[in-house]
Design an enzyme around this catalytic site. Structure first.
Site, PDB file in Angstrom:
ATOM      1  N   GLY A   5      50.414  46.400 -23.911  1.00  0.00           N
ATOM      2  CA  GLY A   5      50.917  45.604 -24.809  1.00  0.00           C
ATOM      3  C   GLY A   5      50.151  44.017 -24.624  1.00  0.00           C
ATOM      4  O   GLY A   5      51.037  43.026 -24.725  1.00  0.00           O
ATOM      5  N   ALA A   6      48.940  44.088 -24.392  1.00  0.00           N
ATOM      6  CA  ALA A   6      48.314  42.750 -24.225  1.00  0.00           C
ATOM      7  C   ALA A   6      47.835  41.991 -25.571  1.00  0.00           C
ATOM      8  O   ALA A   6      47.195  41.035 -25.685  1.00  0.00           O
ATOM      9  CB  ALA A   6      47.041  42.960 -23.311  1.00  0.00           C
ATOM     10  N   GLY A   8      51.796  37.788 -27.511  1.00  0.00           N
ATOM     11  CA  GLY A   8      52.656  37.068 -26.519  1.00  0.00           C
ATOM     12  C   GLY A   8      52.542  37.244 -24.992  1.00  0.00           C
ATOM     13  O   GLY A   8      51.549  36.843 -24.575  1.00  0.00           O
ATOM     14  N   GLY A  20      51.942  39.568 -22.913  1.00  0.00           N
ATOM     15  CA  GLY A  20      50.752  40.442 -22.404  1.00  0.00           C
ATOM     16  C   GLY A  20      49.337  39.896 -22.742  1.00  0.00           C
ATOM     17  O   GLY A  20      48.577  39.840 -21.730  1.00  0.00           O
ATOM     18  N   SER A  43      63.342  41.715 -18.430  1.00  0.00           N
ATOM     19  CA  SER A  43      64.070  40.728 -19.069  1.00  0.00           C
ATOM     20  C   SER A  43      65.688  40.483 -18.475  1.00  0.00           C
ATOM     21  O   SER A  43      66.471  41.451 -17.955  1.00  0.00           O
ATOM     22  CB  SER A  43      64.372  41.439 -20.594  1.00  0.00           C
ATOM     23  OG  SER A  43      64.859  40.649 -21.209  1.00  0.00           O
ATOM     24  N   TYR A  94      68.410  46.964 -26.479  1.00  0.00           N
ATOM     25  CA  TYR A  94      67.386  46.400 -25.678  1.00  0.00           C
ATOM     26  C   TYR A  94      67.737  46.241 -23.958  1.00  0.00           C
ATOM     27  O   TYR A  94      67.096  46.622 -23.140  1.00  0.00           O
ATOM     28  CB  TYR A  94      67.053  45.167 -26.228  1.00  0.00           C
ATOM     29  CG  TYR A  94      66.267  44.416 -25.517  1.00  0.00           C
ATOM     30  CD1 TYR A  94      64.622  44.442 -25.664  1.00  0.00           C
ATOM     31  CD2 TYR A  94      66.371  43.272 -24.870  1.00  0.00           C
ATOM     32  CE1 TYR A  94      63.928  43.657 -25.047  1.00  0.00           C
ATOM     33  CE2 TYR A  94      65.548  42.486 -24.121  1.00  0.00           C
ATOM     34  CZ  TYR A  94      64.007  42.609 -24.364  1.00  0.00           C
ATOM     35  OH  TYR A  94      63.155  41.557 -23.646  1.00  0.00           O
TER      36      TYR A  94
HETATM   37  N1  LIG Z   1      59.673  36.889 -25.537  1.00  0.00           N
HETATM   38  C1  LIG Z   1      60.600  36.645 -24.557  1.00  0.00           C
HETATM   39  O1  LIG Z   1      61.229  35.745 -24.527  1.00  0.00           O
HETATM   40  C2  LIG Z   1      60.780  37.743 -23.579  1.00  0.00           C
HETATM   41  C3  LIG Z   1      62.007  37.735 -22.740  1.00  0.00           C
HETATM   42  C4  LIG Z   1      62.045  38.490 -22.084  1.00  0.00           C
HETATM   43  C5  LIG Z   1      61.319  39.709 -21.827  1.00  0.00           C
HETATM   44  N2  LIG Z   1      60.347  39.879 -22.691  1.00  0.00           N
HETATM   45  C6  LIG Z   1      59.437  41.221 -22.420  1.00  0.00           C
HETATM   46  O2  LIG Z   1      58.166  40.693 -22.497  1.00  0.00           O
HETATM   47  C7  LIG Z   1      57.693  41.871 -22.916  1.00  0.00           C
HETATM   48  C8  LIG Z   1      56.414  41.503 -24.060  1.00  0.00           C
HETATM   49  O3  LIG Z   1      57.160  41.110 -25.125  1.00  0.00           O
HETATM   50  P1  LIG Z   1      56.549  39.611 -25.941  1.00  0.00           P
HETATM   51  O4  LIG Z   1      57.859  38.752 -26.034  1.00  0.00           O
HETATM   52  O5  LIG Z   1      55.416  39.217 -25.613  1.00  0.00           O
HETATM   53  O6  LIG Z   1      56.748  40.483 -27.691  1.00  0.00           O
HETATM   54  P2  LIG Z   1      55.467  40.607 -28.525  1.00  0.00           P
HETATM   55  O7  LIG Z   1      54.729  39.450 -28.949  1.00  0.00           O
HETATM   56  O8  LIG Z   1      55.963  41.527 -29.890  1.00  0.00           O
HETATM   57  O9  LIG Z   1      54.377  41.561 -27.763  1.00  0.00           O
HETATM   58  C9  LIG Z   1      54.896  42.896 -27.461  1.00  0.00           C
HETATM   59  C10 LIG Z   1      53.622  43.732 -27.312  1.00  0.00           C
HETATM   60  O10 LIG Z   1      53.963  45.035 -26.902  1.00  0.00           O
HETATM   61  C11 LIG Z   1      53.364  45.928 -27.789  1.00  0.00           C
HETATM   62  N3  LIG Z   1      54.012  46.853 -28.527  1.00  0.00           N
HETATM   63  C12 LIG Z   1      55.288  47.127 -29.174  1.00  0.00           C
HETATM   64  N4  LIG Z   1      55.654  48.258 -29.478  1.00  0.00           N
HETATM   65  C13 LIG Z   1      54.669  49.156 -29.053  1.00  0.00           C
HETATM   66  C14 LIG Z   1      54.372  50.710 -29.132  1.00  0.00           C
HETATM   67  N5  LIG Z   1      55.325  51.313 -29.724  1.00  0.00           N
HETATM   68  N6  LIG Z   1      53.311  50.952 -28.290  1.00  0.00           N
HETATM   69  C15 LIG Z   1      52.581  50.262 -27.744  1.00  0.00           C
HETATM   70  N7  LIG Z   1      52.725  48.850 -27.596  1.00  0.00           N
HETATM   71  C16 LIG Z   1      53.834  48.579 -28.236  1.00  0.00           C
HETATM   72  C17 LIG Z   1      52.923  44.855 -28.949  1.00  0.00           C
HETATM   73  O11 LIG Z   1      51.812  45.483 -29.760  1.00  0.00           O
HETATM   74  P3  LIG Z   1      51.569  45.127 -31.040  1.00  0.00           P
HETATM   75  O12 LIG Z   1      50.805  43.707 -30.986  1.00  0.00           O
HETATM   76  O13 LIG Z   1      50.640  45.952 -31.698  1.00  0.00           O
HETATM   77  O14 LIG Z   1      52.645  45.011 -32.076  1.00  0.00           O
HETATM   78  C18 LIG Z   1      52.589  43.797 -28.299  1.00  0.00           C
HETATM   79  O15 LIG Z   1      51.156  43.865 -27.764  1.00  0.00           O
HETATM   80  C19 LIG Z   1      58.377  43.076 -23.325  1.00  0.00           C
HETATM   81  O16 LIG Z   1      58.510  43.761 -22.444  1.00  0.00           O
HETATM   82  C20 LIG Z   1      59.627  42.122 -23.576  1.00  0.00           C
HETATM   83  O17 LIG Z   1      60.946  43.007 -23.261  1.00  0.00           O
HETATM   84  C21 LIG Z   1      60.017  38.741 -23.558  1.00  0.00           C
END
Ligand SMILES: NC(=O)c1ccc[n+]([C@@H]2O[C@H](COP(=O)([O-])OP(=O)(O)OC[C@H]3O[C@@H](n4cnc5c(N)ncnc54)[C@H](OP(=O)(O)O)[C@@H]3O)[C@@H](O)[C@H]2O)c1
Length: 303
Positions: free
Chosen positions: A33-34, A37, A39, A161, A187
């Site tokens: 997931g890089a 966001g 990643g 999270s 979630y």
């Molecule tokens: N943002 C926050 O405040 C926060 C807080 C706590 C925890 N987190 C955790 O941080 C991690 C990253 O989330 P983020 O906030 O950076 O969200 P994000 O910007 O939506 O990034 C999510 C990443 O996961 C990929 N992904 C989603 N569904 C997938 C699938 N079916 N197969 C393969 N890859 C998939 C996305 O790919 P695409 O680019 O193709 O969509 C993207 O690269 C998650 O585990 C989330 O639970 C985030």
């Protein structure tokens, strides 16, 4: 005023976070997931630290653009492996490609994740968030485990999270058939399941030279949730957005956990970014954890 233990995570989020200048030159780091966001920021920071990156992403074009950009940031090696984590066969194929091409793995970062406001099922019939956030990372970790052990010292980082505090895990209703679907709880369920398996992994990895830790990357501005409907997207972009932080802090925190020499032997911990923290009691239930382990093995075809 000292906050009660269950609210300590609020105080921890305000603390000065740790950083490291340790280099990662040539270290093979696999990150899921890089393309967005957290990643993306972690991959960028690892590239600046000299790491050799393997990006597991579902969208090859998006990943190619990120690769191009990161190679301008730092002259490191970057390869892309395609996998949609809602398809466990894709995870198996990605692991196969990695095992065939990388005789050595230093760090595995399971970061890919999503938040759905409405219940959907994968083709395999599993609730999608549980599959992507927990089962896919569980399966990938298991399939790469022997290679990680051969590569020791190695580190596994589960991007978890504070959402685990929402609870929601019911092993008798993982697909939300008997309960009304609640996106935050679903979630939470996926993150509780992942955390419970971190303690199990850590115990099994004792003495192997491979560590596993979970971390909360901070409340940051990313695309999470933006796959949902107009109302939720508007809430996220126009209301929540202002309270969220710059996602570069998440990249820096993941880099710290991947590279800091002082964490070389630390395993089985939960970090609020970089602060060692106690998770919610329901995510520490080892009896439940053993059941989650077995169910995860069953659902991923490992048993
Ligand atoms: N943002 C926050 O405040 C926060 C807080 C706590 C925890 N987190 C955790 O941080 C991690 C990253 O989330 P983020 O906030 O950076 O969200 P994000 O910007 O939506 O990034 C999510 C990443 O996961 C990929 N992904 C989603 N569904 C997938 C699938 N079916 N197969 C393969 N890859 C998939 C996305 O790919 P695409 O680019 O193709 O969509 C993207 O690269 C998650 O585990 C989330 O639970 C985030």
């Amino acid at each position: 005023m000292e906050l009660p233990e269950e609210l300590q995570f609020i105080a921890n989020a305000r603390k000065i976070q740790k950083k490291t200048d340790a280099r990662m030159d040539g270290r093979v780091c696999i990150i899921t997931g890089a393309t967005s966001g957290v990643g993306y920021q972690a991959a960028k920071r690892l590239a600046l630290g000299g790491a050799h990156l393997v990006l597991i992403c579902r969208n090859r074009e998006k990943a190619a653009r990120i690769k191009e950009e990161l190679m301008h940031v730092s002259a490191v090696q970057i390869e892309i492996v395609q996998a949609d984590f809602s398809q466990l066969n894709d995870v198996r194929e990605a692991a196969g490609i990695i095992l065939a091409n990388y005789p050595h793995i230093d760090v595995l970062i399971n970061n890919a994740g999503l938040h759905n406001t409405h219940r959907t099922l994968t083709e395999q019939g599993v609730e999608t968030v549980f599959c992507v956030n927990h089962l896919a990372s569980f399966l990938l970790t298991r399939l790469l485990m022997d290679r990680l052990k051969e590569s020791a010292p190695a580190r596994i980082i589960q991007v978890n999270s504070q959402g685990h505090r929402f609870g929601g895990l019911d092993l008798d209703d993982l697909n939300w058939v008997r309960r009304r679907y609640n996106g935050y709880k679903a979630y939470g369920a996926s993150k509780v399941a992942q955390l419970l398996t971190v303690w199990e992994f850590s115990e099994r990895l004792q003495g192997s030279g491979v560590t596993i830790n979970a971390m909360h990357p901070g409340e940051v501005r990313t695309n999470i949730g933006m796959n949902n409907g107009f109302l939720f997207r508007s809430y996220q972009r126009y209301l929540l957005w202002w309270a969220l932080k710059d996602p570069r802090i998440s990249g820096e925190a993941i880099y710290y956990i991947a590279a800091a020499p002082e964490l070389a032997a630390v395993s089985g911990r939960f970090f609020n970014q970089t602060i060692d923290e106690k998770p919610a009691p329901h995510a520490m239930d080892r009896t439940l954890g053993k059941r989650v382990w077995l169910i995860s093995e069953e659902l991923t075809g490992l048993s």
